[in-house]
Structures are given as C-alpha cells and as structure tokens.
Design a protein around this motif. Structure first.
Motif, PDB file in Angstrom:
ATOM      1  N   CYS A 183       0.842  -1.205   0.000  1.00  0.00           N
ATOM      2  CA  CYS A 183       0.000   0.000   0.000  1.00  0.00           C
ATOM      3  C   CYS A 183       0.874   1.251   0.000  1.00  0.00           C
ATOM      4  O   CYS A 183       1.611   1.503   0.947  1.00  0.00           O
ATOM      5  N   LYS A 184       0.751   2.021  -1.071  1.00  0.00           N
ATOM      6  CA  LYS A 184       1.407   3.322  -1.132  1.00  0.00           C
ATOM      7  C   LYS A 184       0.335   4.394  -1.024  1.00  0.00           C
ATOM      8  O   LYS A 184      -0.678   4.341  -1.713  1.00  0.00           O
ATOM      9  N   ASP A 185       0.559   5.354  -0.149  1.00  0.00           N
ATOM     10  CA  ASP A 185      -0.374   6.469   0.048  1.00  0.00           C
ATOM     11  C   ASP A 185      -1.741   5.962   0.486  1.00  0.00           C
ATOM     12  O   ASP A 185      -2.737   6.037  -0.250  1.00  0.00           O
ATOM     13  N   ALA A 186      -1.803   5.463   1.699  1.00  0.00           N
ATOM     14  CA  ALA A 186      -3.070   4.968   2.266  1.00  0.00           C
ATOM     15  C   ALA A 186      -4.040   6.127   2.416  1.00  0.00           C
ATOM     16  O   ALA A 186      -3.727   7.131   3.045  1.00  0.00           O
ATOM     17  N   SER A 187      -5.240   5.976   1.864  1.00  0.00           N
ATOM     18  CA  SER A 187      -6.158   7.106   1.806  1.00  0.00           C
ATOM     19  C   SER A 187      -7.515   6.796   2.423  1.00  0.00           C
ATOM     20  O   SER A 187      -7.829   7.249   3.514  1.00  0.00           O
ATOM     21  N   SER A 188      -8.354   6.037   1.733  1.00  0.00           N
ATOM     22  CA  SER A 188      -9.718   5.817   2.209  1.00  0.00           C
ATOM     23  C   SER A 188      -9.778   4.667   3.213  1.00  0.00           C
ATOM     24  O   SER A 188      -8.899   3.804   3.259  1.00  0.00           O
ATOM     25  N   MET A 189     -10.861   4.653   4.010  1.00  0.00           N
ATOM     26  CA  MET A 189     -10.991   3.626   5.050  1.00  0.00           C
ATOM     27  C   MET A 189     -12.455   3.408   5.410  1.00  0.00           C
ATOM     28  O   MET A 189     -13.243   4.357   5.450  1.00  0.00           O
ATOM     29  N   ALA A 190     -12.833   2.159   5.650  1.00  0.00           N
ATOM     30  CA  ALA A 190     -14.130   1.802   6.220  1.00  0.00           C
ATOM     31  C   ALA A 190     -13.914   0.623   7.162  1.00  0.00           C
ATOM     32  O   ALA A 190     -12.884  -0.064   7.093  1.00  0.00           O
ATOM     33  N   PHE A 191     -14.907   0.364   8.023  1.00  0.00           N
ATOM     34  CA  PHE A 191     -14.746  -0.654   9.060  1.00  0.00           C
ATOM     35  C   PHE A 191     -15.965  -1.556   9.125  1.00  0.00           C
ATOM     36  O   PHE A 191     -17.111  -1.090   9.077  1.00  0.00           O
ATOM     37  N   ASP A 192     -15.718  -2.850   9.227  1.00  0.00           N
ATOM     38  CA  ASP A 192     -16.748  -3.863   9.460  1.00  0.00           C
ATOM     39  C   ASP A 192     -16.669  -4.241  10.931  1.00  0.00           C
ATOM     40  O   ASP A 192     -15.755  -4.950  11.356  1.00  0.00           O
ATOM     41  N   SER A 193     -17.643  -3.756  11.726  1.00  0.00           N
ATOM     42  CA  SER A 193     -17.580  -3.970  13.171  1.00  0.00           C
ATOM     43  C   SER A 193     -17.886  -5.408  13.567  1.00  0.00           C
ATOM     44  O   SER A 193     -17.350  -5.911  14.567  1.00  0.00           O
ATOM     45  N   ALA A 194     -18.734  -6.101  12.791  1.00  0.00           N
ATOM     46  CA  ALA A 194     -19.092  -7.481  13.145  1.00  0.00           C
ATOM     47  C   ALA A 194     -17.906  -8.428  13.022  1.00  0.00           C
ATOM     48  O   ALA A 194     -17.689  -9.302  13.867  1.00  0.00           O
ATOM     49  N   ASN A 195     -17.123  -8.269  11.973  1.00  0.00           N
ATOM     50  CA  ASN A 195     -15.981  -9.153  11.716  1.00  0.00           C
ATOM     51  C   ASN A 195     -14.637  -8.515  12.055  1.00  0.00           C
ATOM     52  O   ASN A 195     -13.598  -9.158  11.884  1.00  0.00           O
ATOM     53  N   ARG A 196     -14.675  -7.251  12.487  1.00  0.00           N
ATOM     54  CA  ARG A 196     -13.456  -6.500  12.805  1.00  0.00           C
ATOM     55  C   ARG A 196     -12.462  -6.560  11.641  1.00  0.00           C
ATOM     56  O   ARG A 196     -11.369  -7.111  11.751  1.00  0.00           O
ATOM     57  N   ARG A 197     -12.885  -5.951  10.552  1.00  0.00           N
ATOM     58  CA  ARG A 197     -12.043  -5.824   9.365  1.00  0.00           C
ATOM     59  C   ARG A 197     -11.996  -4.367   8.924  1.00  0.00           C
ATOM     60  O   ARG A 197     -13.025  -3.695   8.867  1.00  0.00           O
ATOM     61  N   LEU A 198     -10.794  -3.891   8.619  1.00  0.00           N
ATOM     62  CA  LEU A 198     -10.622  -2.577   8.014  1.00  0.00           C
ATOM     63  C   LEU A 198     -10.479  -2.743   6.510  1.00  0.00           C
ATOM     64  O   LEU A 198      -9.802  -3.677   6.030  1.00  0.00           O
ATOM     65  N   PHE A 199     -11.096  -1.838   5.761  1.00  0.00           N
ATOM     66  CA  PHE A 199     -10.955  -1.789   4.309  1.00  0.00           C
ATOM     67  C   PHE A 199     -10.240  -0.489   3.971  1.00  0.00           C
ATOM     68  O   PHE A 199     -10.755   0.596   4.262  1.00  0.00           O
ATOM     69  N   ILE A 200      -9.073  -0.595   3.371  1.00  0.00           N
ATOM     70  CA  ILE A 200      -8.206   0.565   3.143  1.00  0.00           C
ATOM     71  C   ILE A 200      -7.906   0.694   1.657  1.00  0.00           C
ATOM     72  O   ILE A 200      -7.461  -0.259   1.006  1.00  0.00           O
ATOM     73  N   GLY A 201      -8.172   1.887   1.114  1.00  0.00           N
ATOM     74  CA  GLY A 201      -7.879   2.172  -0.280  1.00  0.00           C
ATOM     75  C   GLY A 201      -6.545   2.885  -0.405  1.00  0.00           C
ATOM     76  O   GLY A 201      -6.269   3.843   0.333  1.00  0.00           O
ATOM     77  N   CYS A 202      -5.727   2.435  -1.342  1.00  0.00           N
ATOM     78  CA  CYS A 202      -4.373   2.958  -1.494  1.00  0.00           C
ATOM     79  C   CYS A 202      -4.164   3.521  -2.902  1.00  0.00           C
ATOM     80  O   CYS A 202      -4.755   3.028  -3.866  1.00  0.00           O
ATOM     81  N   HIS A 203      -3.293   4.527  -3.013  1.00  0.00           N
ATOM     82  CA  HIS A 203      -3.012   5.106  -4.324  1.00  0.00           C
ATOM     83  C   HIS A 203      -2.174   4.186  -5.198  1.00  0.00           C
ATOM     84  O   HIS A 203      -1.970   4.475  -6.377  1.00  0.00           O
TER      85      HIS A 203
END
Length: 352
Positions: free
Chosen positions: A216-236
């Motif tokens: 991941c270069k330039d980590a930018s966007s993020m969302a979270f799944d609270s039930a499964n405890r997963r982060l979703f991260i968008g990178c440039h």
C-alpha cells in the motif's frame, strides 16, 4: 482468380482481426456486464466552486452533506434538490453529524478550525480551533467524541461535542487521511505518507501501535466492518487492502482504480464500495470475513473520488465537475495537481 474457399478464409481472418482490435481498444475498467445493477442514476448540477471533498448522508432526515470548498451543499437525498447550504466556509473538507445534540461539525481547512452548525437551520453556532489543515472527521457515538485529522500537523484533534471544546490532541507520526472507530474505545487512521495505519486508544488519547500495510502506497480511504473486525483501506497504489486491525494481518488485496479516496461498507448486504478519481466505483462482495470477490467496476465521472452512502436506500453519492481531462483525477490546481478549465460542479447519485 480467388477461390470461394480463399474468400471465406479471408473473411474469417478479417472478422477475427476486428474482434482483436475491439478487445485491444476496449476500456480496461468498467467494461463488464452489470452484475449489481449499480449505475449513475442522476446527475445534479450545482455550479459554483471547483473544489470538493468528503460527503456524508443522513439517512433518517434524508439529507446529503457535500463539502464544496467555500460551503457545504445540503441536498434532499431523494430528489437531489439543494435544500440548504452551510455558507462562509473556507476550505470545507469533512462533516461529522452529532444528531443527539442537533449539531454538525465541519472542518475548515484554511482557517485551521471546526465550524459548529445547527443542523435544523444550518447556521453557524460556534467555532473550535483545531491544528493545521483539519480534514477528515467522524463522530463516534460509542465514545461520544468527534475526531478530526489534521493533515499538515500530523495529529488528531479530539472534541467533546456537548461541551464544544477540545479534550485532546494526539500526535500520530505521519500525515493522516481517513479514519474509523469501533465504538468501544479504539480509533484507526491511515497515514498517507507512510503506507500504514495507526491504532489509537481513546481513553488514554495515545497511539498504541503503527501498522505498515504491505503493498500500500499512500493509504487514503478507510471503512470498518464492526461485526468481523475488518478494516478496508484504499491505497493510491491501486489496491484495496482488507486488514485484521487487531493482528495487523492482511486478509486480502484487490485491484481498484487510480486515486482512491472513498470507501463504504454496507453491513446489511456486505458489499464494499471503493471510489477512485479515474471515474469508477469498484464493488467487492464480502463472502465471509476472510473471503472477498471483485464483482464489477461501475463507471461514474472523472474526479468523482469521494463517496457517501445512504443506508436506507443503498444509494451512493459522489461529486466532481464536468470536463475533467483524462490526465486529472481531482479538482483543478491549485486545489489539485493538474491545471484545467473546469465545467459546472455536479453531484452524482449512484443506485440501481
């Protein structure tokens, strides 16, 4: 004289060559047959400044808050009509809604402050000093705090919205982008310049760890799944990375477009939406906590890099201007990197 068989063979070769040329010339993204039904359903022309950033949807009161540099446009979520405007902003970046007290907190990147507004009247009722260039912001109902990422001072401002004051400033060791909270005392934020994310303990107001994100270069966007405890991260670097934030383990990496800046997770139906400035929303389905399938790339418009989600209807909202050139993915310089003559500012509705 050419025989009939030779003519038929020549015709076959021509058809085959034409098929190859069509395949070569076809767009690499967005060319799939629709699998979810998502597409741009409406384009609402707003006009005004050619500057935009984060979008927040209030599904109960049916409002869409679109940051628009010198203002925050407030649209009816069902009709797209502008029903109000938070005026006299200066570098509007993000909005956090605190419905329990009827107030919104809008980051003002140029004045290094957070503007407090009455959500009914959209009038300014206060201003809170942050640090340098406040940007992304969220409200975490679990802890009752508003968190503000300050892009130029590499820290996070923590606000008690009921008291209307800053309760802490947290150095985070890099340039923050978007953030997420679990409602139980933990906040995560991307470090854009580090290709990493930090874990913050809300009670102590301290960073507990910094986790590099491989690939991941330039980590930018993020969302979270609270039930499964997963982060979703968008990178440039054109990837969506699924991470277990507790262990730091990368669960899955999937391809997305250029200039990631928006990420949404729909917990009810389990798709992940990643918007990118090259004019696409990539849709990924969460099959299980550790299994993910790339479904399709929905074509939007160039520059439509951020994303808001209406959890009541499943619709998405994005923003851009007309006439973004092929080599640009954001607003024109000096706000963006590429100089161009923008067309009117528009808000996109993406639905089924």
């Amino acid at each position: 004289m050419i025989s009939g068989r030779a003519l038929r063979m020549t015709a076959v070769r021509i058809v085959a060559l034409a098929a190859v040329l069509v395949a070569v010339g076809a767009p690499a993204r967005g060319a799939e047959a629709a699998k979810t039904g998502y597409h741009v359903t409406h384009k609402y022309t707003i006009g005004g400044d050619a500057g935009w950033d984060y979008i927040v949807v209030d599904p109960e009161d049916r409002r869409v808050y679109v940051t628009h540099y010198r203002s925050v446009e407030v649209l009816d979520a069902d009709t797209g009509v502008v029903v109000g405007r938070i005026a006299n902003m200066n570098g509007a970046r993000g909005v956090a809604l605190v419905k329990s007290i009827g107030e919104g907190f809008a980051t003002n990147g140029t004045t290094d402050s957070v503007i407090v507004v009455d959500l009914k009247t959209l009038q300014r009722v206060g201003e809170i000093k942050a640090d340098r260039k406040p940007d992304a912001t969220i409200y975490d109902p679990g802890t009752g705090r508003v968190f503000v990422n300050n892009g130029d001072s590499d820290d996070m401002t923590v606000i008690d919205p009921k008291a209307g004051k800053v309760v802490g400033t947290i150095p985070i060791g890099g340039g923050p982008e978007f953030l997420a909270a679990d409602g139980e005392g933990t906040v995560w934020t991307n470090l854009f310049d580090k290709g990493a994310f930090v874990t913050i303990d809300v009670n102590s107001l301290k960073v507990t760890k910094t986790t590099p994100i491989e690939g991941c270069k330039d980590a930018s966007s993020m969302a979270f799944d609270s039930a499964n405890r997963r982060l979703f991260i968008g990178c440039h670097s054109r990837v969506l990375v699924v991470v277990d934030p507790d262990s730091g383990k990368i669960v899955k990496t999937l391809p997305i477009g250029e200039h990631a800046d928006g990420m949404v997770y729909d917990a009810a139906n389990r798709p992940i939406f990643a918007s990118t400035g090259d004019g696409f929303v990539t849709i990924v389905h969460q099959d299980s906590s550790d299994a993910y399938t790339l479904v399709e790339n929905v074509k939007t418009m160039r520059g439509a890099k951020t994303l808001g989600f209406d959890s009541k209807t499943g619709k998405l909202f994005s923003a851009t201007v007309e006439n973004v050139p092929p080599h640009a993915t954001s607003q024109p310089a000096p706000l963006g990197k590429v100089a161009y003559e923008p067309g009117p500012f528009v808000v996109l509705e993406i639905g089924k």
